[in-house]
Design an enzyme around this catalytic site. Structure first.
Site, PDB file in Angstrom:
ATOM      1  N   GLU A  61       0.572  -1.232   0.080  1.00 13.40           N
ATOM      2  CA  GLU A  61      -0.029  -0.259   0.401  1.00 13.40           C
ATOM      3  C   GLU A  61       0.865   1.169  -0.050  1.00 13.40           C
ATOM      4  O   GLU A  61       0.738   2.467  -0.011  1.00 13.40           O
ATOM      5  CB  GLU A  61      -0.938   0.365   1.481  1.00 13.40           C
ATOM      6  CG  GLU A  61      -2.116  -1.380   1.263  1.00 13.40           C
ATOM      7  CD  GLU A  61      -2.695  -0.663   0.344  1.00 13.40           C
ATOM      8  OE1 GLU A  61      -3.608   0.057   0.044  1.00 13.40           O
ATOM      9  OE2 GLU A  61      -3.513  -1.715  -0.564  1.00 13.40           O
ATOM     10  N   SER A  77     -45.836 -28.430  41.988  1.00 11.30           N
ATOM     11  CA  SER A  77     -45.610 -28.912  43.251  1.00 11.30           C
ATOM     12  C   SER A  77     -43.800 -28.647  43.866  1.00 11.30           C
ATOM     13  O   SER A  77     -43.173 -29.030  45.041  1.00 11.30           O
ATOM     14  CB  SER A  77     -45.436 -30.780  43.523  1.00 11.30           C
ATOM     15  OG  SER A  77     -46.841 -30.478  43.726  1.00 11.30           O
TER      16      SER A  77
END
Length: 879
Positions: free
Chosen positions: A254, A528
């Protein structure tokens, strides 16, 4: 062919007369004006290239009127000029008229035309960029500025420079020379070759905003990420974590002069201009790493004008003089886009290789450097040939720059690249989506982060969720829902009793944004499974686990107008039934009686201290004050969440000490430092009941566990309680629970409807039988606990004390019968719940769902109080 219109007073578009060629813009008369002049009127006989000779015109001049020139001002003109009126190659001459001009009156390719006044962009022949035509510009596009028109020609040849009739074609050589020299001249001025000037001084270096970063949600191992939150998928890393050869690959590709240039590469710019002149599109755009970073970090890419180029170059020079190269490179590598939804080099490394950046090889690093220029075309899954060609260029550049040796270069081969990963939001599907949603909620309510900070802050969140446990929870849930009603769902939570750490959390598989079936937003009738809280309060009040109670079915009570039945009318325990036996058989008559004796409000208070934070959608303290509270609480008519139930059973496992459940261990900032630690925010422990009470309650629940065949596979001890609620006024069940613990882990499992309407729970895989707590929930609990505890120490429970001397309600004259130890194998009312379906106490008689959380939990107006719903007395179900 023309594209434009003719506004009368637009100062940005002048007279664009044209006798031919392609034109873009509109024409209007331009008035004259004074100003800076960049072309002075040197004598007509002068020749050669000059950069500033004053003449009769006003202002500063930078050219002469002969040969190749870059600006001369003819006598009497005013305004800004960039050319000469002489022959040769020109970039604008000022005619006798007024205003700014960018062309010559001669032939050839020009960017201006003579006229009596105004700014011109056309010529009497050749290709022009200004037209007097009206309305020919493509729909949606306004008149083009001179800079944008030129940029169209360079960047969008399919729009900006195609002569009519022949389709798109490249600009001619003469035109490219003009463009190239013009850009070169402008860049020379901007780069300070003429001494800098006002433009440089007028642009300030702004503060660079922090890049949006990805927040990672990890399991308790601190390594495995299972969810992410982000606007952009970016994990910022320090430059030191990026291998030098990966840095070199990017630089070589780059910006080869990155370490030496001043933010703007003269060589790169010249190469770009020369490439334009030659028509070489591969020569590059001339932007350095510094320029690219500025463009991305400051979002300059949205501007399409030369003003952006000017600003970018000036900022690049200023940034280069203010920051060191490593800081710029770090910002660049963490900012740019690499494709595959990955912003920054760490996310890219994961996307292409499923590795952290510091684990990449030279060849793999070159792949990442290669995709920067064109993340789509240079992704090998899109275009393998192009990707490998670009990669070859990268490694060749590395060798050319001597970042690697020629021998190393020859040894490199294109590496294996992972297939395109799933979309970054794929984690939101299924059970992980619900879990991630829960962690997000905890980050807001417990840690105090905002939604914006979660999505942009780049945090690393280490949760308490054990990856092995979570996998086991999901696997067991999936296994036992396979082949069942499509609306059947399950939820499960598992907690470490000693710490409160939530080790597994399964709120269903419907994904992020859907109802979390384990949370307080979706409470379920407890059945329960609520009885251990009553038992704890009873023992605390002096009722021994050996105390005797009337266990017969069909009893009446002062706070209930109709008789209460046991499951299947069970009378096997008789009128002399120990509290332990009544719990194993889950006899509703005994637990209604015990709740009445110790008071439902006191049971609720104990449950609250043990971890039941909400009942029927209300805070427990508010529920206690409401008219919904009655002795039916003791047999589970009211709704609680799976998370609360797991916390409550963890309190039983911890012999009465409640530890607040928590999901988040540590939160790290983007810089790697701890910003929140649970160790600094530990809630005080709560003594819900004494350890002596806890030992006796644990012993009773161990007896329930001993009677079931849903035992943990390695033979260790356990303690459980099941629960179910019936479907309306029928013998079907709508909700089923299995809750239990070992000394080191407590888990609660619920099965019911995943929609807002109850369903009849039937096990279609096993003969379409009724689903009880010991059925599908029991299997999920057993398989999960077996997998989670595999390989861990087998811890023993402490022995019971059998404390208490208060008598139960058993008649004194009748001897206690021998409790039946023969299991009911017919799968009828397995969990001891009361199936009479009668509404005896008149409470909640409107049949409405009063918590508002899960419509359909009390669907039948014949059974509005939800009582008599506990079909969980027989834990011996083989299913």
């Amino acid at each position: 062919m023309t594209y434009g219109h003719t506004p009368d007073d637009d100062p940005d578009v002048g007279g664009r007369s044209s006798s031919g060629g392609t034109v873009y813009g509109g024409s209007a008369p331009r008035g004259s004006g004074g100003g800076t002049v960049y072309g002075g009127g040197s004598s007509a006989g002068s020749s050669g290239t000059t950069y500033g000779s004053p003449a009769a015109g006003r202002g500063t001049t930078y050219g002469s009127s002969g040969g190749t020139t870059y600006g001369s001002s003819s006598a009497g003109s005013s305004g800004t000029t960039y050319g000469s009126s002489g022959g040769g190659t020109t970039y604008g001459s000022s005619s006798a008229g007024r205003g700014t001009t960018y062309g010559a009156a001669g032939g050839g390719t020009t960017y201006g035309s003579p006229g009596s006044g105004g700014t011109t962009y056309g010529a009497s022949s050749g290709t022009t960029y200004g037209s007097t035509a009206v309305g020919d510009r493509p729909a949606g596009l306004g008149p083009r500025s001179r800079a944008a028109a030129l940029e169209d020609d360079q960047l969008l040849p399919e729009v900006g420079g195609a002569p009519s009739g022949g389709g798109p074609k490249k600009p001619g050589r003469r035109k490219k020379v003009l463009i190239g020299l013009g850009i070169g001249t402008a860049l020379c001025l901007l780069l300070g070759l003429t001494g800098g000037g006002v433009a440089y001084a007028s642009v300030d270096l702004p503060n660079f905003p922090a890049a949006s970063k990805t927040t990672q949600i990890q399991y308790s191992d601190g390594k495995t990420t299972f969810a992410t939150f982000a606007t952009e998928n970016r994990i910022e890393v320090p430059l030191a974590k990026v291998p030098k050869y990966v840095q070199d690959a990017v630089i070589a590709t780059e910006d080869p002069d990155f370490r030496e240039n001043s933010g703007v590469s003269f060589r790169g710019t010249a190469r770009a201009v020369w490439g334009l002149v030659k028509g070489d599109e591969g020569a590059g755009g001339g932007s350095t790493i510094t320029q690219q970073y500025i463009r991305n970090a400051l979002n300059l890419t949205r501007e399409r004008s030369y003003s952006r180029k000017v600003k970018e170059i000036i900022l690049a020079r200023k940034l280069s003089s203010s920051w060191d190269k490593d800081t710029i490179l770090k910002g660049y590598l963490n900012t740019i886009y690499f494709g595959r939804g990955a912003w920054g080099i760490q996310s890219a490394s994961q996307a292409y290789f499923h590795k952290d950046i510091d684990k990449l090889s030279v060849a793999e690093g070159a792949v990442l450097a290669a995709v920067i220029k064109d993340p789509t075309n240079f992704d090998p899954t899109n275009n393998k040939a192009s990707a490998e060609g670009r990669w070859t260029y990268v490694v060749d550049q590395m060798a050319k720059k001597q970042f690697i040796t020629a021998a190393d270069r020859q040894a490199l081969t294109y590496p294996k690249v992972a297939e395109k990963p799933a979309a970054t939001r794929d984690w939101q599907k299924g059970a992980t989506g619900i879990l991630g949603q829960k962690i997000e909620s905890e980050l807001k309510t417990t840690v105090g982060l905002t939604e914006q900070s979660i999505n942009t802050g780049g945090y690393r969140v280490v949760t308490t969720i054990n990856p092995t446990y979570q996998k086991a929870a999901e696997a067991a849930s999936k296994e036992y829902l396979k082949g069942q009603d499509k609306d059947m769902a399950t939820a499960m939570v598992s907690i470490d009793p000693a710490t409160g750490m939530v080790r597994a959390y399964y709120g269903g598989d419907r994904g992020y944004g859907n109802l979390d079936l384990a949370s307080s937003a979706a409470p379920h009738p407890a059945g329960s499974s609520m009885k251990p809280y009553v038992l704890a309060k009873g023992v605390e009040e002096g009722y021994s686990i050996d105390s005797l109670w009337d266990g017969t079915s069909g009893q009446t009570f002062p706070d209930r107008s109709t008789p209460l039945k046991n499951s299947d009318g069970d009378n096997s325990c008789g009128k002399q039934c120990s509290l332990t036996s009544a719990t194993v058989k889950s006899l509703n008559t005994v637990y209604w009686a015990l709740t009445y004796k110790v008071h439902a409000s006191e049971v609720a208070k104990l449950a609250e201290k043990a971890g039941i934070t909400r009942i029927d959608g209300m805070k427990t303290a508010d529920f206690i004050k409401s008219d919904k509270l009655n002795s039916g609480l003791g047999i589970g008519q009211d709704s609680i969440s799976v998370l609360d139930q797991a916390a409550g059973y963890a309190t039983f496992a911890n012999y009465g000490i409640y530890r607040q459940p928590y999901f988040i261990d540590k939160v790290y900032g983007a810089d790697g430092k701890v910003v929140w630690d649970h160790a600094d925010h530990v809630a005080p422990e709560v003594q819900a009941f004494s350890k002596d009470v806890g030992r006796d309650v644990s012993y009773v629940l161990q007896q329930v566990y001993g009677a079931t065949n849903k035992k943990i596979t390695d033979g260790r001890e356990g303690a459980i309680k099941t629960g179910t609620q019936q479907f309306g006024n029928t013998d079907e069940n709508a909700h089923a629970w299995m809750c239990g613990f070992t000394p080191q882990l407590a888990s609660a499992v619920w099965v019911g409807s995943g929609t807002d309407k109850d369903i009849k729970l039937r096990d279609r895989v096993n003969g379409n039988i009724h689903v009880y707590g010991s059925g599908i929930p029991g299997k999920i609990w057993r398989d999960f606990m077996s997998a989670a505890l595999k390989g861990t120490d087998k811890e023993d429970f402490e022995s019971p004390l059998h404390a208490g001397d208060q008598p139960g309600n058993a008649p004194s004259e009748e001897p206690s019968p021998t409790p039946s130890d023969t299991p009911d194998e017919d799968d009828q009312n397995q969990d001891g719940q009361n199936g009479d379906g009668q509404n005896g106490d008149g409470q909640n008689g409107d049949g409405q769902n009063q918590d508002g959380q899960n419509p359909g939990q009390n669907p039948d107006p014949q059974n509005p109080d939800g009582q008599n719903n506990n079909n969980d007395g027989n834990p011996f179900n083989n299913n």
